[in-house]
Motif scaffolding. Structure first.
Motif, PDB file in Angstrom:
ATOM      1  N   LEU A 140      38.119  13.414  17.580  1.00 18.48           N
ATOM      2  CA  LEU A 140      37.836  12.779  18.863  1.00 18.48           C
ATOM      3  C   LEU A 140      39.000  11.890  19.265  1.00 18.48           C
ATOM      4  O   LEU A 140      39.507  11.112  18.460  1.00 18.48           O
ATOM      5  N   LEU A 141      39.421  12.010  20.541  1.00 17.23           N
ATOM      6  CA  LEU A 141      40.393  11.096  21.133  1.00 17.23           C
ATOM      7  C   LEU A 141      39.671  10.221  22.141  1.00 17.23           C
ATOM      8  O   LEU A 141      38.966  10.721  23.026  1.00 17.23           O
ATOM      9  N   VAL A 142      39.844   8.902  22.006  1.00 18.92           N
ATOM     10  CA  VAL A 142      39.265   7.937  22.946  1.00 18.92           C
ATOM     11  C   VAL A 142      40.402   7.102  23.528  1.00 18.92           C
ATOM     12  O   VAL A 142      41.211   6.545  22.781  1.00 18.92           O
ATOM     13  N   VAL A 143      40.466   7.037  24.847  1.00 24.87           N
ATOM     14  CA  VAL A 143      41.374   6.113  25.527  1.00 24.87           C
ATOM     15  C   VAL A 143      40.519   5.008  26.125  1.00 24.87           C
ATOM     16  O   VAL A 143      39.747   5.245  27.062  1.00 24.87           O
ATOM     17  N   TRP A 144      40.635   3.816  25.540  1.00 20.24           N
ATOM     18  CA  TRP A 144      39.824   2.664  25.961  1.00 20.24           C
ATOM     19  C   TRP A 144      40.708   1.784  26.845  1.00 20.24           C
ATOM     20  O   TRP A 144      41.565   1.051  26.373  1.00 20.24           O
ATOM     21  N   SER A 145      40.477   1.886  28.154  1.00 20.89           N
ATOM     22  CA  SER A 145      41.400   1.258  29.109  1.00 20.89           C
ATOM     23  C   SER A 145      40.960  -0.111  29.588  1.00 20.89           C
ATOM     24  O   SER A 145      41.593  -0.686  30.472  1.00 20.89           O
ATOM     25  N   GLY A 146      39.903  -0.665  29.012  1.00 21.07           N
ATOM     26  CA  GLY A 146      39.387  -1.939  29.500  1.00 21.07           C
ATOM     27  C   GLY A 146      40.261  -3.135  29.226  1.00 21.07           C
ATOM     28  O   GLY A 146      40.105  -4.181  29.863  1.00 21.07           O
ATOM     29  N   LEU A 147      41.198  -2.996  28.283  1.00 21.01           N
ATOM     30  CA  LEU A 147      42.010  -4.147  27.911  1.00 21.01           C
ATOM     31  C   LEU A 147      43.227  -4.334  28.808  1.00 21.01           C
ATOM     32  O   LEU A 147      43.674  -5.456  29.043  1.00 21.01           O
ATOM     33  N   SER A 148      43.774  -3.248  29.317  1.00 18.56           N
ATOM     34  CA  SER A 148      45.034  -3.316  30.050  1.00 18.56           C
ATOM     35  C   SER A 148      44.969  -4.198  31.298  1.00 18.56           C
ATOM     36  O   SER A 148      45.854  -5.040  31.502  1.00 18.56           O
ATOM     37  N   PRO A 149      43.943  -4.079  32.165  1.00 15.23           N
ATOM     38  CA  PRO A 149      43.900  -4.975  33.329  1.00 15.23           C
ATOM     39  C   PRO A 149      43.828  -6.441  32.938  1.00 15.23           C
ATOM     40  O   PRO A 149      44.429  -7.298  33.594  1.00 15.23           O
TER      41      PRO A 149
END
Length: 360
Positions: free
Chosen positions: A280-289
């Motif tokens: 599984l690949l997960v891109v968790w983008s909540g931190l960048s902003p």
């Protein structure tokens, strides 16, 4: 990505369902994890659980950017003299039509002047509606059509330029240039001078647009430039998909999932979804902003959400053997690998998050 085969898991086909998908190898990409950080973060906050996890992992590579890392993860080589073809892949995910030909991202931005310098602010900080984008495209496309180009609107902040032939340019993503003098970020390459002249013409039309007049009346920054980057044609898919499922809300990862015929889940990911076998690949983008917000408290809250929703249950499964391998990348920064065995390295000393980016 440098430093060895950190993200090339051995093929391991496995059945799966959307929830309760069986996982033995998790690759977790968290843009912004290793910086840049809001000013003050290095002295105000420490994250003991996350710092412990990082300290006990093995470093197996380096990610230069989220985009480069994702191309590496999916096994799609791009010659160093070319841009990563982000535009056709994100257009595919946002507009839903397989793109033909050469595409450039032409994202709306606001340039501010300070004496003899120009600084970049992306539209993520001041929303642009799809309607505004379409009105501006209608104003710009007659000029662009004379040179075989067409501007399309994906979302409010993601716009696309279709070209009748490849652009011989090297560009940089706007995220790499926010808040900086844009002189060193402008397109380079054989056709750079020609494209700078073309951009100046577009900027004149944008300056005179009724759309921008309305925005300024509302106290919202004008869209006074288009940021060109990520040009290319849709790349060839690798012979074998490297993952059994992909999860994340980033348009690029969705486009890569489509390219490789990999099942894609746009929902937010929770570590409670991990059981059994599979990749599984997960891109968790909540931190960048939050990292870009220059708000240390917001950044700390985002790290805590990542820790509670994802890292705690993931490490719990590592310790109990139901997850074999975690690969964690901040992008930019080091790529780390953690197993149940090396999580027991209690003697390794923690360092703050701000001490990791320099090691990238």
């Amino acid at each position: 990505m440098k430093g060895g085969p950190c993200c090339a898991p051995a093929p391991h086909p496995s059945p799966f369902t959307l929830h309760g998908f069986s996982v033995s190898e998790l690759t977790l990409v968290v843009p912004g994890l290793f910086g840049p950080f809001p000013s003050g973060s290095e002295t105000l906050f420490r994250f003991p659980f996350l710092e412990t996890l990082l300290a006990r992992a093995d470093r197996v590579g380096t990610a230069e950017s989220p985009e480069q890392l994702l191309f590496d993860l999916f096994g799609i080589p791009v010659p160093p003299e070319r841009d990563l073809p982000v535009a056709p892949l994100t257009r595919w995910s946002e507009i839903g039509e397989r793109p033909d030909g050469f595409w450039l991202r032409a994202d709306p931005v606001h340039l501010t002047a300070d004496q003899d310098r120009l600084y970049l602010a992306a539209a993520d900080d001041w929303p642009v509606s799809v309607e505004e984008g379409r009105r501006l495209a209608a104003e710009l496309n007659p000029l662009l059509a004379d040179e075989g180009m067409r501007l399309e609107i994906g979302t409010g902040s993601h716009w696309y330029l279709s070209l009748d032939r490849p652009a011989r340019l090297r560009t940089r993503a706007p995220a790499d240039c926010l808040g900086r003098d844009i002189h060193d970020c402008l397109p380079r390459g054989e056709e750079a001078a020609r494209w700078r002249a073309r951009q100046s013409e577009l900027e004149m039309l944008l300056y005179a647009s009724p759309v921008n007049a309305e925005r300024m009346e509302r106290g919202v920054p004008a869209i006074n430039a288009l940021w060109l980057w990520g040009g290319g044609e849709l790349p060839a898919a690798p012979e074998r998909a490297p993952f059994d499922r992909v999860c994340g809300d980033a348009p690029l990862v969705q486009g890569l999932a489509r390219l490789t015929d990999t099942p894609f889940t746009p929902d937010s990911f929770s570590g409670d979804q991990l059981v059994g076998e599979g990749r599984l690949l997960v891109v968790w983008s909540g931190l960048s902003p939050a990292a870009k917000s220059n708000d240390p408290a917001r950044f700390a809250h985002s790290v805590e959400r990542l820790t509670e929703a994802v890292l705690h249950p993931v490490v719990d499964r590592l310790r109990h053997g139901s997850l074999h391998t975690l690969r964690l990348a901040g992008a930019p920064g080091p790529v780390l690998k953690l197993t149940a065995g090396n999580y027991r390295r209690f003697w390794r000393r923690r360092r703050p998050l701000t001490g990791w980016l320099d090691l990238g």
